[in-house]
Enzyme design. Structure first.
Site, mmCIF file in Angstrom:
data_model
loop_
_atom_site.group_PDB
_atom_site.id
_atom_site.type_symbol
_atom_site.label_atom_id
_atom_site.label_comp_id
_atom_site.label_asym_id
_atom_site.label_seq_id
_atom_site.Cartn_x
_atom_site.Cartn_y
_atom_site.Cartn_z
ATOM 1 N N ASN A 1 -2.229 1.223 -4.166
ATOM 2 C CA ASN A 1 -2.270 1.518 -2.726
ATOM 3 C C ASN A 1 -1.349 2.699 -2.393
ATOM 4 N N ARG B 1 5.727 -7.545 19.529
ATOM 5 C CA ARG B 1 6.260 -7.523 18.168
ATOM 6 C C ARG B 1 7.600 -6.791 18.129
ATOM 7 N N TYR C 1 -2.272 -13.836 2.190
ATOM 8 C CA TYR C 1 -1.156 -12.889 2.030
ATOM 9 C C TYR C 1 0.158 -13.554 2.432
ATOM 10 N N PHE D 1 10.191 -7.447 9.893
ATOM 11 C CA PHE D 1 9.342 -7.611 11.060
ATOM 12 C C PHE D 1 8.255 -6.512 10.989
ATOM 13 N N LYS E 1 3.864 -14.706 0.241
ATOM 14 C CA LYS E 1 5.278 -14.442 0.559
ATOM 15 C C LYS E 1 6.048 -15.753 0.640
ATOM 16 N N ASN F 1 -5.241 -1.349 9.449
ATOM 17 C CA ASN F 1 -5.180 -2.715 9.990
ATOM 18 C C ASN F 1 -4.084 -2.822 11.040
ATOM 19 N N ASP G 1 4.969 1.309 -10.518
ATOM 20 C CA ASP G 1 3.921 1.164 -9.500
ATOM 21 C C ASP G 1 2.590 1.385 -10.200
ATOM 22 N N ASN G 2 1.567 0.610 -9.833
ATOM 23 C CA ASN G 2 0.248 0.850 -10.437
ATOM 24 C C ASN G 2 -0.616 1.761 -9.568
ATOM 25 N N SER H 1 8.501 -11.402 4.627
ATOM 26 C CA SER H 1 7.874 -10.995 5.885
ATOM 27 C C SER H 1 8.098 -12.047 6.952
ATOM 28 N N ALA H 2 8.133 -11.602 8.194
ATOM 29 C CA ALA H 2 8.213 -12.534 9.322
ATOM 30 C C ALA H 2 7.010 -13.460 9.349
ATOM 31 N N GLY I 1 5.023 3.312 -2.577
ATOM 32 C CA GLY I 1 4.422 2.895 -1.303
ATOM 33 C C GLY I 1 5.258 3.289 -0.093
HETATM 34 P P1 NAD Z 1 2.503 -0.375 0.222
HETATM 35 O O1 NAD Z 1 1.144 -0.880 -0.111
HETATM 36 O O2 NAD Z 1 2.633 0.982 0.806
HETATM 37 O O3 NAD Z 1 3.443 -0.453 -1.075
HETATM 38 C C1 NAD Z 1 3.264 -1.433 -2.072
HETATM 39 C C2 NAD Z 1 3.207 -0.717 -3.408
HETATM 40 O O4 NAD Z 1 3.043 -1.679 -4.435
HETATM 41 C C3 NAD Z 1 2.054 0.268 -3.505
HETATM 42 O O5 NAD Z 1 2.553 1.521 -3.937
HETATM 43 C C4 NAD Z 1 1.124 -0.342 -4.551
HETATM 44 O O6 NAD Z 1 0.441 0.639 -5.309
HETATM 45 C C5 NAD Z 1 2.101 -1.158 -5.374
HETATM 46 N N1 NAD Z 1 1.506 -2.333 -6.070
HETATM 47 C C6 NAD Z 1 0.706 -3.286 -5.548
HETATM 48 N N2 NAD Z 1 0.400 -4.188 -6.491
HETATM 49 C C7 NAD Z 1 1.005 -3.783 -7.642
HETATM 50 C C8 NAD Z 1 1.053 -4.288 -8.960
HETATM 51 N N3 NAD Z 1 0.385 -5.394 -9.324
HETATM 52 N N4 NAD Z 1 1.806 -3.636 -9.877
HETATM 53 C C9 NAD Z 1 2.479 -2.497 -9.535
HETATM 54 N N5 NAD Z 1 2.463 -1.974 -8.308
HETATM 55 C C10 NAD Z 1 1.733 -2.601 -7.363
HETATM 56 O O7 NAD Z 1 3.188 -1.463 1.177
HETATM 57 P P2 NAD Z 1 4.557 -1.396 1.990
HETATM 58 O O8 NAD Z 1 4.215 -1.408 3.428
HETATM 59 O O9 NAD Z 1 5.437 -0.351 1.422
HETATM 60 O O10 NAD Z 1 5.119 -2.829 1.649
HETATM 61 C C11 NAD Z 1 6.048 -3.051 0.593
HETATM 62 C C12 NAD Z 1 6.298 -4.532 0.479
HETATM 63 O O11 NAD Z 1 6.797 -5.025 1.725
HETATM 64 C C13 NAD Z 1 5.056 -5.356 0.168
HETATM 65 O O12 NAD Z 1 5.420 -6.401 -0.716
HETATM 66 C C14 NAD Z 1 4.669 -5.910 1.513
HETATM 67 O O13 NAD Z 1 3.975 -7.126 1.398
HETATM 68 C C15 NAD Z 1 6.025 -6.122 2.163
HETATM 69 N N6 NAD Z 1 5.973 -6.115 3.625
HETATM 70 C C16 NAD Z 1 5.380 -5.070 4.271
HETATM 71 C C17 NAD Z 1 5.300 -5.090 5.653
HETATM 72 C C18 NAD Z 1 4.600 -3.992 6.393
HETATM 73 O O14 NAD Z 1 4.214 -4.202 7.547
HETATM 74 N N7 NAD Z 1 4.434 -2.807 5.824
HETATM 75 C C19 NAD Z 1 5.861 -6.154 6.370
HETATM 76 C C20 NAD Z 1 6.470 -7.191 5.675
HETATM 77 C C21 NAD Z 1 6.521 -7.162 4.282
HETATM 78 C C1 WQD Z 2 0.711 -5.600 15.944
HETATM 79 C C2 WQD Z 2 0.114 -5.902 17.323
HETATM 80 C C3 WQD Z 2 -2.104 -6.798 17.190
HETATM 81 C C4 WQD Z 2 -3.991 -3.204 15.567
HETATM 82 C C5 WQD Z 2 1.102 -7.563 10.291
HETATM 83 C C6 WQD Z 2 1.069 -8.676 9.289
HETATM 84 C C7 WQD Z 2 2.466 -9.087 8.935
HETATM 85 C C8 WQD Z 2 3.308 -7.881 8.521
HETATM 86 C C9 WQD Z 2 3.226 -6.766 9.496
HETATM 87 C C10 WQD Z 2 3.255 -7.644 6.179
HETATM 88 C C11 WQD Z 2 -0.654 -7.228 17.361
HETATM 89 C C12 WQD Z 2 -2.112 -5.459 17.867
HETATM 90 C C13 WQD Z 2 -3.087 -4.115 16.056
HETATM 91 C C14 WQD Z 2 -4.994 -2.685 16.436
HETATM 92 C C15 WQD Z 2 -4.080 -4.006 18.216
HETATM 93 N N1 WQD Z 2 2.850 -7.315 7.298
HETATM 94 N N2 WQD Z 2 -3.119 -4.514 17.349
HETATM 95 N N3 WQD Z 2 -4.980 -3.115 17.728
HETATM 96 O O1 WQD Z 2 -0.161 -8.445 13.019
HETATM 97 O O2 WQD Z 2 2.232 -8.229 13.847
HETATM 98 O O3 WQD Z 2 1.768 -8.032 11.463
HETATM 99 O O4 WQD Z 2 1.845 -6.463 9.770
HETATM 100 O O5 WQD Z 2 3.982 -8.558 5.889
HETATM 101 O O6 WQD Z 2 2.350 -10.020 7.912
HETATM 102 O O7 WQD Z 2 0.367 -9.769 9.841
HETATM 103 O O8 WQD Z 2 1.064 -6.212 12.923
HETATM 104 O O9 WQD Z 2 0.464 -3.888 13.400
HETATM 105 O O10 WQD Z 2 -1.358 -5.491 12.706
HETATM 106 O O11 WQD Z 2 -0.314 -5.735 14.968
HETATM 107 O O12 WQD Z 2 -4.126 -4.372 19.391
HETATM 108 O O13 WQD Z 2 -5.861 -1.902 16.057
HETATM 109 O O14 WQD Z 2 -0.865 -4.886 17.611
HETATM 110 O O15 WQD Z 2 -3.026 -7.683 17.785
HETATM 111 O O16 WQD Z 2 -0.434 -7.770 18.636
HETATM 112 P P1 WQD Z 2 1.165 -7.819 12.890
HETATM 113 P P2 WQD Z 2 -0.078 -5.250 13.427
#
Ligand code: NAD
Ligand code: WQD
Length: 340
Positions: free
Chosen positions: A35, A232, A150, A179, A154, A199, A31-32, A125-126, A10
């Site tokens: 995503n 943010r 979600y 963050f 966490k 998203n 990894d499965n 996550s924050a 990922g």
């Molecule tokens: P991502 O979706 O790109 O990576 C997650 C990976 O996990 C993917 O490759 C997916 O195929 C794999 N996966 C999901 N479920 C699985 C399962 N049951 N078995 C094996 N593999 C599985 O996401 P990312 O942005 O790289 O995020 C990595 C981690 O960090 C996640 O746990 C996410 O919740 C956390 N996180 C992400 C963010 C963010 O904004 N990207 C913020 C805070 C926390």
């Molecule tokens: C950032 C800002 C939106 C999209 C999310 C998860 C959080 C963490 C990180 C995993 C906000 C605005 C966004 C758009 C916009 N993930 N926005 N138009 O919501 O801070 O955090 O991702 O753990 O758990 O909730 O991040 O990038 O979605 O949004 O105006 O099309 O951008 O309202 O103010 P967020 P985001």
């Protein structure tokens, strides 16, 4: 150290693999591909300069599959990224999120301990702070009410690992609260590749920039922030990846239980990000103001001093590098990993 990296194909996992190898560690990915695509691992191997990253297409809920991986490798620690992460989808499919993230992690933790591997770095996550009681947010800030399943996965998993570490102090547990990770590796060959409509803000902006979407919707301009749009703490994914290598050192010293915010400590509004992106890349991002998005908060940024002090880690990149590198990835790979 030899590290089990779940979710290594990922976005954050792929960047972390590069930093692990460049610090002298080795890794095995589970990894499965729910995503992600194996193409990310091929590109990571190319950047590192090795033939391939050892990879198992295994779901972390599959106990037998995980046992087979542990039978083939000795692991010093696990960096656990695997999980589903789309906030809106989690509201629509709560069971799927609790099953994937919670059942998956419970199975992983059990297989780890049965095989004598009791060190884990967890992607938290924050979002666990909910609507934070203080800004900037330090680790002292109490956890809050999450606005979606979600976030609860966490929060609950943090509790599970905390309780396990208390019961068995052989465990080393590092909870990393990320963050807002954005940016991409400087090569422009790996980055974030969301399925369908993004998203998150930065992938949406880059898809507008590349012509895939007509304009950005800005979710609300009536928040109590300097320009009314949400603020943010965006962090470059390479900085975030290096935070894991720093945490690994801590684990190697027998850290017990620790919690760190990984952020820059700076808050940027949606319009700040749009303007920085336009300025640094010379691309225009048309946008219009839309209603607030359900569950959003006005302001969220970290106090990252604990990680600076105890891990010797600090985010080095600023918003300009984040925008530049996100765009390099998207412009070179308009269809993500499907780009030929
Ligand atoms: P991502 O979706 O790109 O990576 C997650 C990976 O996990 C993917 O490759 C997916 O195929 C794999 N996966 C999901 N479920 C699985 C399962 N049951 N078995 C094996 N593999 C599985 O996401 P990312 O942005 O790289 O995020 C990595 C981690 O960090 C996640 O746990 C996410 O919740 C956390 N996180 C992400 C963010 C963010 O904004 N990207 C913020 C805070 C926390
Ligand atoms: C950032 C800002 C939106 C999209 C999310 C998860 C959080 C963490 C990180 C995993 C906000 C605005 C966004 C758009 C916009 N993930 N926005 N138009 O919501 O801070 O955090 O991702 O753990 O758990 O909730 O991040 O990038 O979605 O949004 O105006 O099309 O951008 O309202 O103010 P967020 P985001």
């Amino acid at each position: 150290m030899n590290i089990l990296v779940t979710g290594g194909a990922g976005f954050i996992g792929s960047h972390t693999l590069i930093e692990l190898y460049s610090a002298g560690h080795t890794a095995v990915v589970v990894d499965n591909l729910s995503n992600s695509s194996q193409e990310s691992l091929r590109r990571v191997a190319k950047i590192i300069g090795i033939a391939e990253i050892p990879f198992y297409n295994v779901d972390i809920r599959d106990r037998e599959g995980l046992e087979k991986v542990f039978a083939c490798h000795h692991f010093d620690a696990c960096i656990h990224f695997a999980g589903l992460k789309a906030v809106g989808e989690s509201v629509a499919k709560p069971w799927e999120y609790y099953d994937n993230n919670i059942s998956g992690t419970l199975t992983l933790l059990d297989v780890m301990r049965r095989n004598g591997c009791k060190s884990i770095i967890f992607s938290s996550s924050a979002t666990v702070y909910g609507d934070p009681a203080e800004i900037p947010i330090s680790e002292q800030c109490p956890k809050g009410q999450c606005s979606n399943p979600y976030g609860w996965t966490k929060s609950m998993l943090e509790q599970v690992m905390t309780d396990m570490q208390h019961a068995d102090t052989e465990w080393n547990v590092v909870l990393l609260r990320y963050f807002n990770p954005i940016g991409a590796h400087q090569s422009g060959t790996i980055g974030e590749d969301p399925n369908g409509i993004p998203n998150n803000l930065m992938p949406y902006i880059t898809q507008v920039a590349v012509g895939k979407r007509p304009e950005l919707g800005v979710f609300g301009n009536d928040y109590d922030t300097p320009d009314g749009t949400g603020v943010r703490d965006y962090i470059h994914v390479v900085d975030l990846a290096r935070g894991h290598v720093a945490a690994l050192q801590k684990v190697g010293q027998g850290s017990g239980l620790s919690v760190y915010n990984l952020g820059t400590g700076h808050g940027y509004s949606v319009l700040d990000v749009v303007k920085a992106f336009e300025r640094i890349n010379g691309v225009r991002i048309p946008y219009s103001i839309k209603p607030r998005r359900a569950g959003d908060i006005a302001t969220c940024y970290s106090n990252p001093e604990k990680a600076n002090r105890e891990l010797g880690w600090k985010a080095l990149y600023g918003i300009d590098e984040m925008c530049r590198d996100s765009w390099r990835w998207q412009s070179q790979n308009p269809d993500g990993y499907a780009t030929k």
